[in-house]
Design a protein around this motif. Structure first.
Motif, PDB file in Angstrom:
ATOM      1  N   PRO B 422     -16.669  93.084  -5.679  1.00 58.05           N
ATOM      2  CA  PRO B 422     -17.037  94.130  -6.647  1.00 58.05           C
ATOM      3  C   PRO B 422     -16.663  93.744  -8.076  1.00 58.05           C
ATOM      4  O   PRO B 422     -17.078  94.432  -9.012  1.00 58.05           O
ATOM      5  N   TYR B 423     -15.883  92.681  -8.219  1.00 58.91           N
ATOM      6  CA  TYR B 423     -15.439  92.284  -9.549  1.00 58.91           C
ATOM      7  C   TYR B 423     -16.100  90.992  -9.999  1.00 58.91           C
ATOM      8  O   TYR B 423     -15.611  90.312 -10.904  1.00 58.91           O
ATOM      9  N   GLU B 424     -17.200  90.633  -9.348  1.00 56.68           N
ATOM     10  CA  GLU B 424     -17.955  89.419  -9.685  1.00 56.68           C
ATOM     11  C   GLU B 424     -18.141  89.330 -11.202  1.00 56.68           C
ATOM     12  O   GLU B 424     -18.640  90.257 -11.845  1.00 56.68           O
ATOM     13  N   GLY B 425     -17.721  88.203 -11.749  1.00 53.58           N
ATOM     14  CA  GLY B 425     -17.930  87.987 -13.180  1.00 53.58           C
ATOM     15  C   GLY B 425     -16.787  88.430 -14.066  1.00 53.58           C
ATOM     16  O   GLY B 425     -16.777  88.126 -15.263  1.00 53.58           O
ATOM     17  N   LEU B 426     -15.842  89.111 -13.510  1.00 53.04           N
ATOM     18  CA  LEU B 426     -14.708  89.568 -14.321  1.00 53.04           C
ATOM     19  C   LEU B 426     -13.874  88.373 -14.779  1.00 53.04           C
ATOM     20  O   LEU B 426     -13.516  87.513 -13.983  1.00 53.04           O
ATOM     21  N   GLU B 427     -13.555  88.344 -16.050  1.00 53.61           N
ATOM     22  CA  GLU B 427     -12.705  87.262 -16.544  1.00 53.61           C
ATOM     23  C   GLU B 427     -11.262  87.712 -16.605  1.00 53.61           C
ATOM     24  O   GLU B 427     -10.956  88.733 -17.202  1.00 53.61           O
ATOM     25  N   VAL B 428     -10.422  86.927 -15.991  1.00 52.85           N
ATOM     26  CA  VAL B 428      -9.002  87.270 -16.002  1.00 52.85           C
ATOM     27  C   VAL B 428      -8.208  86.125 -16.613  1.00 52.85           C
ATOM     28  O   VAL B 428      -8.624  84.971 -16.568  1.00 52.85           O
ATOM     29  N   LYS B 429      -7.094  86.491 -17.182  1.00 50.32           N
ATOM     30  CA  LYS B 429      -6.191  85.485 -17.740  1.00 50.32           C
ATOM     31  C   LYS B 429      -4.899  85.528 -16.936  1.00 50.32           C
ATOM     32  O   LYS B 429      -4.221  86.561 -16.900  1.00 50.32           O
ATOM     33  N   GLY B 430      -4.553  84.407 -16.333  1.00 46.20           N
ATOM     34  CA  GLY B 430      -3.378  84.359 -15.459  1.00 46.20           C
ATOM     35  C   GLY B 430      -3.826  84.243 -14.026  1.00 46.20           C
ATOM     36  O   GLY B 430      -4.690  85.001 -13.572  1.00 46.20           O
ATOM     37  N   TRP B 431      -3.237  83.252 -13.309  1.00 48.49           N
ATOM     38  CA  TRP B 431      -3.693  83.043 -11.936  1.00 48.49           C
ATOM     39  C   TRP B 431      -2.546  82.439 -11.114  1.00 48.49           C
ATOM     40  O   TRP B 431      -1.766  81.648 -11.630  1.00 48.49           O
ATOM     41  N   PRO B 432      -2.471  82.810  -9.819  1.00 51.01           N
ATOM     42  CA  PRO B 432      -1.427  82.252  -8.962  1.00 51.01           C
ATOM     43  C   PRO B 432      -1.841  80.854  -8.506  1.00 51.01           C
ATOM     44  O   PRO B 432      -2.747  80.723  -7.678  1.00 51.01           O
ATOM     45  N   VAL B 433      -1.193  79.846  -9.042  1.00 48.63           N
ATOM     46  CA  VAL B 433      -1.628  78.476  -8.772  1.00 48.63           C
ATOM     47  C   VAL B 433      -0.941  77.860  -7.556  1.00 48.63           C
ATOM     48  O   VAL B 433      -1.262  76.746  -7.144  1.00 48.63           O
ATOM     49  N   HIS B 434      -0.018  78.608  -6.986  1.00 51.45           N
ATOM     50  CA  HIS B 434       0.804  78.025  -5.932  1.00 51.45           C
ATOM     51  C   HIS B 434       1.350  79.185  -5.102  1.00 51.45           C
ATOM     52  O   HIS B 434       2.059  80.038  -5.625  1.00 51.45           O
ATOM     53  N   THR B 435       0.993  79.202  -3.817  1.00 48.58           N
ATOM     54  CA  THR B 435       1.504  80.262  -2.952  1.00 48.58           C
ATOM     55  C   THR B 435       2.370  79.645  -1.868  1.00 48.58           C
ATOM     56  O   THR B 435       1.933  78.743  -1.151  1.00 48.58           O
ATOM     57  N   ILE B 436       3.596  80.147  -1.771  1.00 44.18           N
ATOM     58  CA  ILE B 436       4.594  79.536  -0.890  1.00 44.18           C
ATOM     59  C   ILE B 436       5.097  80.565   0.103  1.00 44.18           C
ATOM     60  O   ILE B 436       5.594  81.617  -0.299  1.00 44.18           O
ATOM     61  N   VAL B 437       4.940  80.261   1.404  1.00 43.41           N
ATOM     62  CA  VAL B 437       5.417  81.182   2.430  1.00 43.41           C
ATOM     63  C   VAL B 437       6.612  80.554   3.134  1.00 43.41           C
ATOM     64  O   VAL B 437       6.507  79.462   3.698  1.00 43.41           O
ATOM     65  N   ARG B 438       7.712  81.241   3.071  1.00 41.58           N
ATOM     66  CA  ARG B 438       8.961  80.728   3.668  1.00 41.58           C
ATOM     67  C   ARG B 438       9.155  79.244   3.345  1.00 41.58           C
ATOM     68  O   ARG B 438       9.426  78.419   4.210  1.00 41.58           O
ATOM     69  N   GLY B 439       8.942  78.929   2.078  1.00 38.08           N
ATOM     70  CA  GLY B 439       9.235  77.582   1.600  1.00 38.08           C
ATOM     71  C   GLY B 439       8.072  76.617   1.668  1.00 38.08           C
ATOM     72  O   GLY B 439       8.090  75.561   1.029  1.00 38.08           O
ATOM     73  N   LYS B 440       7.042  76.959   2.409  1.00 38.32           N
ATOM     74  CA  LYS B 440       5.916  76.050   2.584  1.00 38.32           C
ATOM     75  C   LYS B 440       4.747  76.462   1.693  1.00 38.32           C
ATOM     76  O   LYS B 440       4.377  77.635   1.651  1.00 38.32           O
ATOM     77  N   THR B 441       4.158  75.505   1.015  1.00 39.65           N
ATOM     78  CA  THR B 441       2.994  75.797   0.186  1.00 39.65           C
ATOM     79  C   THR B 441       1.769  76.001   1.070  1.00 39.65           C
ATOM     80  O   THR B 441       1.378  75.094   1.804  1.00 39.65           O
ATOM     81  N   VAL B 442       1.180  77.167   0.995  1.00 31.77           N
ATOM     82  CA  VAL B 442      -0.005  77.436   1.810  1.00 31.77           C
ATOM     83  C   VAL B 442      -1.290  77.395   0.975  1.00 31.77           C
ATOM     84  O   VAL B 442      -2.368  77.167   1.510  1.00 31.77           O
ATOM     85  N   VAL B 443      -1.155  77.623  -0.308  1.00 35.10           N
ATOM     86  CA  VAL B 443      -2.300  77.463  -1.211  1.00 35.10           C
ATOM     87  C   VAL B 443      -1.812  76.782  -2.475  1.00 35.10           C
ATOM     88  O   VAL B 443      -0.753  77.138  -3.005  1.00 35.10           O
ATOM     89  N   LYS B 444      -2.581  75.816  -2.925  1.00 36.06           N
ATOM     90  CA  LYS B 444      -2.231  75.179  -4.194  1.00 36.06           C
ATOM     91  C   LYS B 444      -3.515  74.969  -4.988  1.00 36.06           C
ATOM     92  O   LYS B 444      -4.494  74.438  -4.458  1.00 36.06           O
ATOM     93  N   ASP B 445      -3.497  75.411  -6.206  1.00 31.26           N
ATOM     94  CA  ASP B 445      -4.658  75.253  -7.090  1.00 31.26           C
ATOM     95  C   ASP B 445      -5.957  75.649  -6.409  1.00 31.26           C
ATOM     96  O   ASP B 445      -6.981  74.952  -6.488  1.00 31.26           O
TER      97      ASP B 445
END
Ligand SMILES: [Zn+2]
Ligand SMILES: [Zn+2]
Ligand SMILES: [Zn+2]
Ligand SMILES: [Zn+2]
Ligand SMILES: [Zn+2]
Ligand SMILES: [Zn+2]
Ligand SMILES: [Zn+2]
Ligand SMILES: [Zn+2]
Lengths: 471, 471, 471, 471
Positions: B422-445
């Motif tokens: 529903p937010y297609e096209g919305l421009e945002v400033k700031g983004w989570p570049v690294h998600t870490i679960v219990r010490g392990k990176t599960v998403v990066k960039d």
């Protein structure tokens, strides 16, 4: 001019004015008001008395089925007699639909009870308990045309309560037909829940009647009723409001733009939950719904009468005998508050209480007294200008009040079917010494001077709230 | 000291503090925070990044039965993957009881769906649709002990809604077991009534979804839920609040002394009813309940986030594919708003939207961002201090945010099962570049670096709202 | 790592978190927090203790000129000593401009009083009593740059009160310089009027202090201050709020969109007007402004601390000796309430009272305790993150609390200049057994272990309320 | 019976009743009301007309000193003539004390202006600008006894405003003498502050009149006035309320238990701040205080008339010629809004506007029209029952309205001293075709049929708000 009767030298009081004048009656109607009238053989000297519109009590239960073996203490004869004793010239009684019955049938039953038996004029609100499509779509439109222009719905009592969808449909029918809906606002499920808790805890005495019907249950239902009416976009009357929180809901709805009328009753000014908490079974005498609250709530209700939160002051007369197997102390009622019939008598005491506690103590003035007890009822329920005021052409329905008469309220002077008054022993100052229905004196100095049959059935117009404005 | 991993030189943000430090992780937990740490081979350079607790989204629907032939767009694999993309490290999903089923059976079904398939940690709220005595009296107490410490009830949706008596019993069961109840507040009967009116008037397009679910219906149900909780005397959570009037009900309840938590969602900040009123069937993309309102309501919801009316900011992720016979545009859904599945996706966009629109635009500060998106969820739903903060001993669930990264939201970067945002096209400033679960990176960039199964099921303690205070 | 000192095994508490860890101090700052630290000779065993940010009392009057022959009971040495006894590590004292003096001169006087004499850190609010164009246009901008970033104005007290035009100009100067204004809200003219009535009626006892400063006078001034700030469009702090009506004004202003901070004090939780109504002259001990109200107001103030109406809990320490010709019982003060100096001591008792009555009784949790007594003060008054929290890089200002220590408050343990405490005999549970300023223990087990001069003057940044948001 | 005059067959309207009747006048008073009257030579046929109490405009400025070289556009002859044209039979004009003058002297001046020059009856409110002890302690008590039972105080205008201590003393004098105080509520200092800002920004046009007198300045002063009256414990009238926020203050004061009367005026229903924002100097025509606001405020004021927030509807007639060096466009007024005289004409248009926009559009009914424009004024200001109603014994002050007469308002038909009307071009439906003062027709079909001197000075009783209640 020739008159049938002249009321001489009284202080005439309407919802806006107070002045001394003579009043001439002809053919049961008010024909002239002047500084001095002559031309009648029948002259009532009203010197020193207030000549006010007779009270209209728009919330009266009479001879209404009340469950297994329970019988209301008043039939139409005794109920209207007691009303006349208390300065009333019209009542609006409820005609309750029993589930499965048509409204027309219900009305037949009530007309049979009332017709020819009344001392003062009577009209009916319908209580809708079974809002089938045919009831709402066919019966109601015809009945509204016939002069039954208001109906009440219940949000409490196991066999009477409507679900929200039913309330919506009933409000919608009212909107479509130009009728007005009165709502008894208490959340039945919350009450049931609390009754269950009390029973589980072994609490069965009358005081539990109050604690199982808390303010939150009334506030909730009040807001819900107002919201449903807002969604349907139709005015409503919130009856027998008992406390500040429910009053706030009314005021908030008005600020949102809704048309809402509020009503309160003597029990919310004069009684508290402590009255239910008495030794023996005495508390049963004060069981009514919503229950009386506390001193703070009484103050709030007075404030609401003064500030205009309330436009109606009614009795919610709903009489059951106390010491009677068909009344409060029926076999089951002796054992649990749950089976004590809900309701207290009050049609005779409504006006003297408001006069003495309200007018005499400076809380409201005489004009507001008339508005709250007569004029507003007539305007709201389609009886104006025939009823509810002192104006040329209106019915000569009058109560003459002696403001200096001191009376101690006892049940025997009220001439009602009930064997007690919740206000036994209360001293009031000011009393209606003369009640006149369409020109005829039906009560004088506490004695009935008319007879049953003096009162007529009164078909009604639509409410001024739902008709377009007057110009 | 020896660590498994060190996050170096980031700006650590908690619900109260912001400071630059190194963070040492050992055995999946936060072991040290200091001005300078050494002793790990695995070093993440967080210079210029915010090191925040990973988002906890406590309101997520995944793989939930949605009626005839309608299928949710996310299973636990895709749903948790998308959540991780959006900076979350835990979600609370709903486990819906189907009528007639036991709660235990429902949980078995959901565990089978989730276990081994999740990228981030998952716990379950129960949705109670069939509150029989055995469900409330036997199942719930055992399940609360087992760590299912919250449940949701619905006041709307034909097959889910509970009556007031059922809500009271469910609240009472919550009170007795120390669980917490979430309530979806809309008056089903009012909505049904308005749907009937719209259908009678031949109005079937998506915009009618909004007009048949007006603010009054939400306000009414909100006040009712609060009143029932007041009568039972137990705290509640009012979820997905959309407007000022419902907010006022929450504030009034607090003044009356009730414990109430309020939640709002991105759709009430970013969308309006106008989004439903579009050519073709585009409006279906924005059908959710309560519906988005207007600009004034958006402002009110922002104000509520700032002033503390709301303690929770959740997604109410409830995804249906748009152009799909099992989704929004199913056969019946094309013909009437009534059959468009209710719900929109949002688990991936919740945090970037609040960061960009809230923090970057100066409406809330970073600490409030963390509280609203992580810490408060953890405390309220019994996951604290294991989850929701950066403190010694807590799980090393982290999101590293680049406050200067500009992103245009498009559905393809969200990696969700849904075919639109529903937010297609919305421009945002700031983004989570690294998600870490219990010490392990599960998403990066924006790339998934973990695998399904990284996420575990998370049994929960009782809410801090219902446990006694900490000392 | 090497540390100067390690606090071992305590339960660290911040405004959002609670967890067990070791804390390493180096160069007076917090250098590390970890599950286990080594590397210091000086180890404090905090097992079983709460390690909290030292209290910041942002509302303290010390050595302030108080009219003819009246002398405050504390100088900076005794005032900061007593503060440290009560778990504080910083205070914000008032520097009062005397009419005709420049602010710079006033500051010189206060610095002379304070510098080298303090046991804990001290900063100054300015009290503006003479807002001339040069004061507002030239002095204030320079002083704000120098770190005096807040000032207080009075709406009461004959020689201190500002007129509305002066308040507007002062608020405008605050807006232009990025400073923050604190307002003492009571309507002086209304109080004067009521004093005149009381004197005419021969009422001179201490209890008249309360009746001449009614809630209406506080509510009026509160709304006025909020309205003036709304017109100027600048945030303000409403200090020492005593009752529900003033709280409502704060909440209404927030709904209108204003930035307002509310403060309350121990006297509004623990005392009532009845304390002023005692035999002999005992009532004089409780004379402060606004006066303590009643039980209902106490409940309201507790509610305000819980619900977030208040962000600050301060002492308003303003000590006068009781039995002293320069104190409460000066010659004129014995004869009329009007001459009893206004103010009570409280810098030492603020924290134990809130801990015992608030945290231990379950009204607020530990994190809210820290926010209300330290973190919020630091953030609001430009001292954060140097002060007010436990985070890497912050000053090691700590109070170690024993939650199980029972103490009966008596004046002698408070080590203050005053000869009485209004809370004499109060039993509290929980006590700060160790007060640490920038790493150095200044009080231990009720004994002063530091010396005057340990405390430094603290220039301040602008308030987080007036600076742009953090990103 | 014999009458001087009979009004035949009209529809009589009072504050509570509407009915068709004949009305008999004798000796300037109403002697009889009846279904049919005979016995007079002079018969007015009122068939199809409303026979209403003549309007009482209780807020009228005439011939009041207005500063250097500025002259009001009406003297008592033209002002009362125009009032009669607009259906009024009495006005309450202000007698302004000039600083240093005694009230008695001020009254002498005004009586000299008015006596013998009026077309309708006139009474005076005093404007107290110099409340010295002798004015309050000696003059006022005597003047109240003489029938000057109300006075106005200003919280704005540099030379008129009273400080809070002066307002308190004046309210106290009112309380002691049984008089009633009207308050003009705007915070002068806030306005001055904003004027300073506007001037500094080079903004001098008429629209700045509105932006320098914002709602916050009116709300603040309203709450302050209500609080001061609460402290003194005496009723007050809040005049010319322009918006929702000020209305809320009135309602809150009532809930607190205060006696408050609210007044609004046509300009707050019909004009907005946009009217001040016009090319050339046209905006000057609409400069009055408080200034007209916006559409939302208009709706609020209508709502207040309907819901009873307001009991009075007055003109605040305060006329200055537009294109005149002694009026709006004086030399300085052309250059800055600050020097445009404050006030607009309206005594002739008040009633037709409320009739057409209020009654004809269904917002209020006829009875409320009468209450708002006549009866309430009479009761509140001690003129009842002599004035303000149609009742036996009352003065025969009547306006006969043709509800179907369409009129386009133009300045020339208003017969006022002013050279413009702010409502030029407004089309109204309904017009007072006949104005009768004490039985004598003074205006008929827009033509003056009486002469100056027909109107008498009217000493007044105490307000019904301050006298004890009627029984
Ligand atoms: Zn009822
Ligand atoms: Zn009833
Ligand atoms: Zn929901
Ligand atoms: Zn949901
Ligand atoms: Zn102060
Ligand atoms: Zn202070
Ligand atoms: Zn004025
Ligand atoms: Zn005026």
């Amino acid at each position: 001019m020739q008159f049938d009767r002249i009321i001489k030298n009284g202080t005439i009081v309407t919802a806006s004015d107070t002045y001394i004048a003579d009043l001439g009656i002809k053919d049961g109607k008010i024909a002239a008001i002047a500084d001095a009238l002559t031309g009648a053989d029948d002259i009532v000297d009203a010197t020193g008395l207030y000549v006010m519109p007779g009270g209209i009590d728009s919330h009266v239960h009479i001879d209404q089925p009340s469950g297994d073996g329970i019988v209301m203490a008043d039939d139409f004869e005794s109920g209207t007699r007691s009303a006349a004793i208390g300065g009333n010239t019209s009542i609006l009684a409820f005609c309750m639909q029993e589930k499965g019955d048509s409204l027309r049938h219900s009305l037949d039953v009530y007309h049979a009870k009332a017709d020819g038996n009344c001392h003062i004029d009577v009209a009916f609100h319908l209580i809708v308990t079974d809002p089938t499509p045919s009831v709402l779509g066919q019966e109601l439109p015809a009945l509204v045309e016939d002069g039954y222009t208001s109906f009440k719905v219940f949000m409490t009592y196991e066999n009477l309560r409507l679900r929200d969808d039913e309330i919506l449909d009933t409000l919608d029918a009212a909107r479509n037909t130009g009728a007005l809906v009165l709502v008894h606002c208490e959340n039945e499920d919350a009450i049931r829940f609390l009754i269950g808790q009390h029973e589980a805890a072994g609490e069965f005495s009358a005081k539990s009647h109050a604690t199982t019907r808390p303010i939150a249950a009334e506030r909730e239902a009040t807001h819900r009723a107002l919201s449903l009416a807002e969604i349907v976009d139709t005015p409503i009357v919130i009856v027998h409001v008992s406390n500040q929180q429910a009053m706030e809901e009314i005021e908030r709805a008005r600020v949102r733009g809704s048309k809402v009328v509020g009503e309160t009753c003597p029990q919310y000014l004069m009684l508290t939950a402590d009255d239910l908490d008495q030794d023996e079974l005495e508390g049963a005498k004060f069981v009514c719904s919503p229950p009386p609250r506390d001193k703070e709530s009484q103050d709030a209700c007075w404030d609401g009468l003064e500030r205009g939160v309330f436009d109606l002051f009614s009795s919610d007369h709903c009489p059951f005998r106390f010491n009677d197997p068909e009344g409060k102390l029926n076999e089951k009622g002796k054992k649990s508050f749950r089976w004590i019939p809900n309701g207290i008598p009050g049609v005779a005491t409504r006006l003297p209480i408001l006069f003495s506690e309200g007018v005499q103590k400076g809380r409201i003035d005489l004009n507001r007294f008339v508005a709250l007890t007569a004029t507003n009822h007539a305007k709201l329920y389609g009886m104006y200008p025939q009823k509810g005021t002192i104006a040329i052409g209106s019915d000569a329905d009058l109560a003459l009040w002696d403001p200096n008469k001191n009376v101690t309220i006892t049940n025997d002077i009220l001439q009602q079917g009930c064997d007690y008054s919740p206000y036994e022993g209360l001293e009031v100052k000011g009393w209606p010494v003369h009640t006149i229905v369409r020109g005829k004196t039906v009560v004088k100095d506490g004695k009935v001077t008319g007879q049953k049959g003096d009162g007529k059935y009164l078909p009604r117009q639509k409410s001024n709230l739902v008709t377009s404005k007057p110009v």
